[in-house]
Design a protein around this motif. Structure first.
Motif, PDB file in Angstrom:
ATOM      1  N   TYR A 204       0.833  -1.209   0.000  1.00  0.00           N
ATOM      2  CA  TYR A 204       0.000   0.000   0.000  1.00  0.00           C
ATOM      3  C   TYR A 204       0.866   1.257   0.000  1.00  0.00           C
ATOM      4  O   TYR A 204       0.635   2.198  -0.774  1.00  0.00           O
ATOM      5  N   ASP A 205       1.848   1.305   0.893  1.00  0.00           N
ATOM      6  CA  ASP A 205       2.721   2.481   0.976  1.00  0.00           C
ATOM      7  C   ASP A 205       3.463   2.718  -0.340  1.00  0.00           C
ATOM      8  O   ASP A 205       3.644   3.863  -0.767  1.00  0.00           O
ATOM      9  N   THR A 206       3.884   1.612  -0.975  1.00  0.00           N
ATOM     10  CA  THR A 206       4.593   1.718  -2.263  1.00  0.00           C
ATOM     11  C   THR A 206       3.694   2.340  -3.325  1.00  0.00           C
ATOM     12  O   THR A 206       4.117   3.246  -4.071  1.00  0.00           O
ATOM     13  N   LEU A 207       2.462   1.860  -3.421  1.00  0.00           N
ATOM     14  CA  LEU A 207       1.515   2.385  -4.405  1.00  0.00           C
ATOM     15  C   LEU A 207       1.156   3.839  -4.118  1.00  0.00           C
ATOM     16  O   LEU A 207       1.057   4.665  -5.047  1.00  0.00           O
ATOM     17  N   ILE A 208       0.954   4.181  -2.858  1.00  0.00           N
ATOM     18  CA  ILE A 208       0.645   5.574  -2.490  1.00  0.00           C
ATOM     19  C   ILE A 208       1.771   6.494  -2.927  1.00  0.00           C
ATOM     20  O   ILE A 208       1.538   7.554  -3.519  1.00  0.00           O
ATOM     21  N   HIS A 209       3.002   6.070  -2.663  1.00  0.00           N
ATOM     22  CA  HIS A 209       4.163   6.862  -3.078  1.00  0.00           C
ATOM     23  C   HIS A 209       4.202   7.007  -4.602  1.00  0.00           C
ATOM     24  O   HIS A 209       4.483   8.093  -5.131  1.00  0.00           O
ATOM     25  N   GLY A 210       3.898   5.900  -5.311  1.00  0.00           N
ATOM     26  CA  GLY A 210       3.894   5.940  -6.779  1.00  0.00           C
ATOM     27  C   GLY A 210       2.846   6.891  -7.335  1.00  0.00           C
ATOM     28  O   GLY A 210       3.120   7.659  -8.271  1.00  0.00           O
ATOM     29  N   TYR A 211       1.641   6.859  -6.752  1.00  0.00           N
ATOM     30  CA  TYR A 211       0.571   7.753  -7.223  1.00  0.00           C
ATOM     31  C   TYR A 211       0.871   9.214  -6.899  1.00  0.00           C
ATOM     32  O   TYR A 211       0.549  10.115  -7.680  1.00  0.00           O
ATOM     33  N   CYS A 212       1.471   9.457  -5.738  1.00  0.00           N
ATOM     34  CA  CYS A 212       1.856  10.830  -5.386  1.00  0.00           C
ATOM     35  C   CYS A 212       2.921  11.353  -6.347  1.00  0.00           C
ATOM     36  O   CYS A 212       2.886  12.518  -6.769  1.00  0.00           O
ATOM     37  N   LYS A 213       3.859  10.467  -6.680  1.00  0.00           N
ATOM     38  CA  LYS A 213       4.918  10.834  -7.627  1.00  0.00           C
ATOM     39  C   LYS A 213       4.314  11.171  -8.988  1.00  0.00           C
ATOM     40  O   LYS A 213       4.792  12.069  -9.700  1.00  0.00           O
ATOM     41  N   GLU A 214       3.235  10.454  -9.339  1.00  0.00           N
ATOM     42  CA  GLU A 214       2.544  10.671 -10.615  1.00  0.00           C
ATOM     43  C   GLU A 214       1.642  11.899 -10.552  1.00  0.00           C
ATOM     44  O   GLU A 214       1.205  12.426 -11.582  1.00  0.00           O
ATOM     45  N   GLY A 215       1.329  12.369  -9.341  1.00  0.00           N
ATOM     46  CA  GLY A 215       0.449  13.530  -9.168  1.00  0.00           C
ATOM     47  C   GLY A 215      -1.011  13.161  -9.079  1.00  0.00           C
ATOM     48  O   GLY A 215      -1.885  14.026  -9.237  1.00  0.00           O
ATOM     49  N   ASN A 216      -1.327  11.891  -8.810  1.00  0.00           N
ATOM     50  CA  ASN A 216      -2.705  11.427  -8.756  1.00  0.00           C
ATOM     51  C   ASN A 216      -3.143  11.351  -7.291  1.00  0.00           C
ATOM     52  O   ASN A 216      -3.092  10.305  -6.649  1.00  0.00           O
ATOM     53  N   CYS A 217      -3.607  12.495  -6.747  1.00  0.00           N
ATOM     54  CA  CYS A 217      -3.959  12.542  -5.325  1.00  0.00           C
ATOM     55  C   CYS A 217      -5.219  11.733  -5.029  1.00  0.00           C
ATOM     56  O   CYS A 217      -5.381  11.214  -3.928  1.00  0.00           O
ATOM     57  N   TYR A 218      -6.116  11.599  -6.014  1.00  0.00           N
ATOM     58  CA  TYR A 218      -7.357  10.856  -5.808  1.00  0.00           C
ATOM     59  C   TYR A 218      -7.058   9.394  -5.477  1.00  0.00           C
ATOM     60  O   TYR A 218      -7.567   8.842  -4.508  1.00  0.00           O
ATOM     61  N   ARG A 219      -6.212   8.743  -6.301  1.00  0.00           N
ATOM     62  CA  ARG A 219      -5.884   7.330  -6.080  1.00  0.00           C
ATOM     63  C   ARG A 219      -5.054   7.146  -4.798  1.00  0.00           C
ATOM     64  O   ARG A 219      -5.237   6.176  -4.061  1.00  0.00           O
ATOM     65  N   ALA A 220      -4.146   8.080  -4.542  1.00  0.00           N
ATOM     66  CA  ALA A 220      -3.318   7.999  -3.329  1.00  0.00           C
ATOM     67  C   ALA A 220      -4.201   8.083  -2.090  1.00  0.00           C
ATOM     68  O   ALA A 220      -4.051   7.293  -1.146  1.00  0.00           O
ATOM     69  N   LEU A 221      -5.175   9.035  -2.103  1.00  0.00           N
ATOM     70  CA  LEU A 221      -6.069   9.216  -0.964  1.00  0.00           C
ATOM     71  C   LEU A 221      -6.969   7.998  -0.766  1.00  0.00           C
ATOM     72  O   LEU A 221      -7.209   7.565   0.364  1.00  0.00           O
ATOM     73  N   ARG A 222      -7.436   7.429  -1.864  1.00  0.00           N
ATOM     74  CA  ARG A 222      -8.304   6.264  -1.777  1.00  0.00           C
ATOM     75  C   ARG A 222      -7.576   5.086  -1.121  1.00  0.00           C
ATOM     76  O   ARG A 222      -8.119   4.383  -0.262  1.00  0.00           O
ATOM     77  N   LEU A 223      -6.327   4.868  -1.540  1.00  0.00           N
ATOM     78  CA  LEU A 223      -5.539   3.767  -0.960  1.00  0.00           C
ATOM     79  C   LEU A 223      -5.214   4.026   0.515  1.00  0.00           C
ATOM     80  O   LEU A 223      -5.205   3.109   1.333  1.00  0.00           O
ATOM     81  N   LEU A 224      -4.944   5.282   0.844  1.00  0.00           N
ATOM     82  CA  LEU A 224      -4.646   5.647   2.230  1.00  0.00           C
ATOM     83  C   LEU A 224      -5.845   5.340   3.127  1.00  0.00           C
ATOM     84  O   LEU A 224      -5.701   4.727   4.204  1.00  0.00           O
ATOM     85  N   ASN A 225      -7.035   5.732   2.665  1.00  0.00           N
ATOM     86  CA  ASN A 225      -8.255   5.470   3.437  1.00  0.00           C
ATOM     87  C   ASN A 225      -8.546   3.967   3.525  1.00  0.00           C
ATOM     88  O   ASN A 225      -9.039   3.474   4.539  1.00  0.00           O
ATOM     89  N   GLU A 226      -8.241   3.249   2.431  1.00  0.00           N
ATOM     90  CA  GLU A 226      -8.450   1.799   2.414  1.00  0.00           C
ATOM     91  C   GLU A 226      -7.560   1.122   3.450  1.00  0.00           C
ATOM     92  O   GLU A 226      -7.989   0.208   4.163  1.00  0.00           O
ATOM     93  N   MET A 227      -6.326   1.592   3.537  1.00  0.00           N
ATOM     94  CA  MET A 227      -5.394   1.062   4.537  1.00  0.00           C
ATOM     95  C   MET A 227      -5.929   1.253   5.944  1.00  0.00           C
ATOM     96  O   MET A 227      -5.975   0.323   6.750  1.00  0.00           O
ATOM     97  N   ILE A 228      -6.341   2.488   6.230  1.00  0.00           N
ATOM     98  CA  ILE A 228      -6.828   2.823   7.578  1.00  0.00           C
ATOM     99  C   ILE A 228      -8.074   2.004   7.897  1.00  0.00           C
ATOM    100  O   ILE A 228      -8.238   1.491   9.017  1.00  0.00           O
ATOM    101  N   GLY A 229      -8.942   1.822   6.885  1.00  0.00           N
ATOM    102  CA  GLY A 229     -10.158   1.031   7.064  1.00  0.00           C
ATOM    103  C   GLY A 229      -9.870  -0.419   7.385  1.00  0.00           C
ATOM    104  O   GLY A 229     -10.667  -1.092   8.055  1.00  0.00           O
ATOM    105  N   LYS A 230      -8.704  -0.933   6.922  1.00  0.00           N
ATOM    106  CA  LYS A 230      -8.313  -2.323   7.200  1.00  0.00           C
ATOM    107  C   LYS A 230      -7.503  -2.469   8.483  1.00  0.00           C
ATOM    108  O   LYS A 230      -6.997  -3.543   8.798  1.00  0.00           O
ATOM    109  N   GLY A 231      -7.360  -1.358   9.199  1.00  0.00           N
ATOM    110  CA  GLY A 231      -6.622  -1.417  10.457  1.00  0.00           C
ATOM    111  C   GLY A 231      -5.124  -1.299  10.301  1.00  0.00           C
ATOM    112  O   GLY A 231      -4.374  -1.547  11.247  1.00  0.00           O
ATOM    113  N   MET A 232      -4.663  -0.928   9.092  1.00  0.00           N
ATOM    114  CA  MET A 232      -3.227  -0.747   8.865  1.00  0.00           C
ATOM    115  C   MET A 232      -2.830   0.698   9.169  1.00  0.00           C
ATOM    116  O   MET A 232      -3.652   1.614   9.074  1.00  0.00           O
ATOM    117  N   VAL A 233      -1.577   0.897   9.505  1.00  0.00           N
ATOM    118  CA  VAL A 233      -1.068   2.247   9.773  1.00  0.00           C
ATOM    119  C   VAL A 233      -0.112   2.641   8.647  1.00  0.00           C
ATOM    120  O   VAL A 233       0.991   2.090   8.541  1.00  0.00           O
TER     121      VAL A 233
END
Length: 571
Positions: A482-511
């Protein structure tokens, strides 16, 4: 001369001799090719058993079972049946015969036959002594047949005479099988029969609890021993000390070690090695060597395991020079480095990116008659990959296959990681394909390496496809992916996908890690989505992560809430 006549002559000679001399006369005859009959074997067994020479009688039967006593007139199974059915009429001698037969089959590692004659013996009204029953139980447990041993014990416990050793054998079997409940049932059963458990039984239970991860129950048993006037020995202390260390209870482990010495019990090599290993794991290499010096002062011979622990500790501390000195000292003290010694030192040099020295050690271990293991190869392959020499790594894989050592999932994943690091994704996917063709199933870590490579390469579409395929494969992506993909999307400038994955992580109990939060918040602020950024910042604080003052100010810059004070005074 017929075999029957030869055997008759032998019997006539033995009948004039005392039993022990008759036995000494019988044994050479088997080596001289004499064809025995059931009568000749029966005669010597009768003489021996009636004279109380049980071990010699068992020795004769072992020779029959192994084929050293030869005959064209019987097989060992037919002879045993004939002996038990016709040749022994005296009840006492018959019972002794069965004892000898059962023990001979136990000695010959034949549990089925031993069990058959034990059942027959009991059926005929002869009660086996505890030692015979215990020998059979031991054989079944050593043969990895604990379930069968339990069934035999449960079936016959009221038909044979049980002693402390009978219960000890079964308790050890239960502990080794991880069935602590049964081991405590046996302890209770033993106490009900009026038998008192000894130090060995309590030590076995303590060891079983430690291996099962329940060191607190192990400590209770240890304390109970004192109330039973049972004095803990070296092994008792050692298993408990090691149990504490394995559960991360370092303080309790060292306290038990000091208590052992205060009780006047000198630690053995196993105890000392356990303490040395813990100091090495903790990075306290000087304390580890103090214990090592204490061992030598007390003339306790160090094993190669002790040296391996110290060499590993030095390698982890990057003290390779001292590790090598200790390595070459091994031979001078009369020990030989084993494959674990070499693997440890090779890893130390590979981690330090000194691949030439690692390869020299690898060649040395082969010249010393040791065979490299899959661990040796994986360590060197990782070392070559770390310095970017993928050709050297692939040559080692080829050598592994030539030595009939199959590359493992770890081997392939190391190679994948190596090609990802040099951004050669085409070769990485080729290696992945080879891995799956060899029958090895990729795990989350393997896919994580490939996703990391695609993200670093900017191939987010392919990374996303691979990520989605995990669900189809019933694999749960870990926080690293998850962290790898978030970093990749941020690098690409896609805040929507990065935010979605971040929320998905938190929803699954991950930090998510701090970098994931910072990158996502930074991108949201750049896109002027400050409300979303503020929500993410609050998530970060709620999860116990501390945002920097600059990050806090970035989110609140349009609210005139720029901070000039330490963040901890605000949050």
């Amino acid at each position: 001369m017929s075999p029957s006549h030869e055997a008759l002559i032998l019997i006539q000679k033995m009948v004039k001799l005392p039993p022990e001399k008759a036995f000494s006369f019988f044994i050479p005859s088997t080596c001289q090719g004499l064809q025995h009959t059931s009568q000749s074997v029966s005669f010597i067994l009768n003489r021996l058993l009636s004279s109380g020479l049980q071990s010699q009688a068992q020795s004769v039967l072992v020779r029959v079972i192994s084929g050293q006593v030869t005959s064209s007139m019987f097989s060992h199974s037919s002879l045993m049946e004939e002996l038990t059915q016709t040749h022994f009429t005296s009840s006492s001698t018959c019972s002794l015969l069965y004892e000898a037969i059962v023990n001979a089959y136990v000695h010959s590692q034949s549990p089925d036959e031993a069990l058959y004659f034990l059942h027959e013996m009991i059926h005929k009204g002869h009660a086996p002594i505890s030692n015979t029953f215990n020998n059979l139980l031991n054989l079944l447990i050593r043969s990895n047949s604990f379930c069968r041993a339990w069934l035999v014990f449960d079936e016959l416990k009221n038909k044979v005479v049980l002693d402390v050793y009978s219960f000890g054998i079964m308790i050890k079997g239960c502990c080794e099988a991880g069935d602590l409940m049964k081991s405590f049932q046996l302890l209770g059963m033993m106490e009900k029969t009026g038998l008192s458990p000894n130090v060995v039984i309590y030590t076995t239970l303590i060891d079983g609890c430690c291996k099962n991860g329940d060191v607190h129950l192990a400590k209770k048993l240890f304390c109970k021993m004192k109330g039973l006037d049972l004095v803990a020995n070296q092994h008792t202390y050692s298993v408990l000390i090691n149990g504490f260390f394995k559960q991360g209870l370092q303080k309790e482990g060292f306290q038990m070690y000091e208590s052992m010495k205060l009780s006047g019990i000198v630690p053995n090599v196993y105890t000392y090695s356990s303490v040395i290993g813990e100091y090495c794991n903790d990075g306290s290499i000087d304390k580890a060597f103090n214990v090592f010096d204490e061992m030598r002062e007390k003339d306790i011979a160090c094993s190669i395991m002790t040296y391996n622990l110290l060499i590993n500790g030095l390698c982890r501390m990057k003290k390779l020079g001292e590790a090598v000195k200790l390595f070459y000292r091994v031979n001078r003290v009369g020990l030989r480095p084993n494959i674990f010694t070499y693997n440890t030192l090779i890893k130390g040099y590979c981690d330090a990116e000194k691949i030439d020295t690692a390869v020299r050690l690898y060649n040395e271990l082969k010249s010393n008659g040791l065979s490299p293991t899959v661990v040796t190869y994986n360590t060197l392959i990782a070392g070559y990959s770390k310095v970017g020499n993928l050709a050297g790594a692939l040559n080692l894989v080829k050598e592994m296959e030539e030595r009939n050592i199959a590359p493992t999932k770890v081997t392939y994943t190391i190679l994948l990681n190596g090609f990802v690091r040099i951004n050669y994704m085409e070769k990485a996917f080729e290696i992945h394909s080879l891995m799956e063709k060899s029958g090895l199933v990729s795990d989350v870590y393997t896919y994580g390496v490939l996703i990391h490579g695609l993200c670093m390469n900017g191939s987010m579409k392919e990374a996303s496809k691979l990520f989605k395929s995990l669900d189809e494969l019933n694999m749960e992506p870990n926080s690293v992916i998850y962290d790898t993909l978030i970093h990749g999307y941020c690098k690409e400038g896609n805040c929507y996908r990065a935010l979605r994955l971040l929320n998905e992580m938190i929803g699954k109990g991950m930090v998510p890690n701090v970098a994931s939060f910072c990158s996502t918040i930074g991108l949201l602020c750049k896109d002027e989505k400050l409300k979303e950024a503020e929500v993410v910042l609050q998530h970060m604080v709620n999860l116990g992560l501390k945002p920097s003052v600059s990050l806090y100010n970035m989110v609140h810059k349009d609210k005139s809430e720029v901070l000039d004070v330490d963040l901890e005074s605000v949050i």
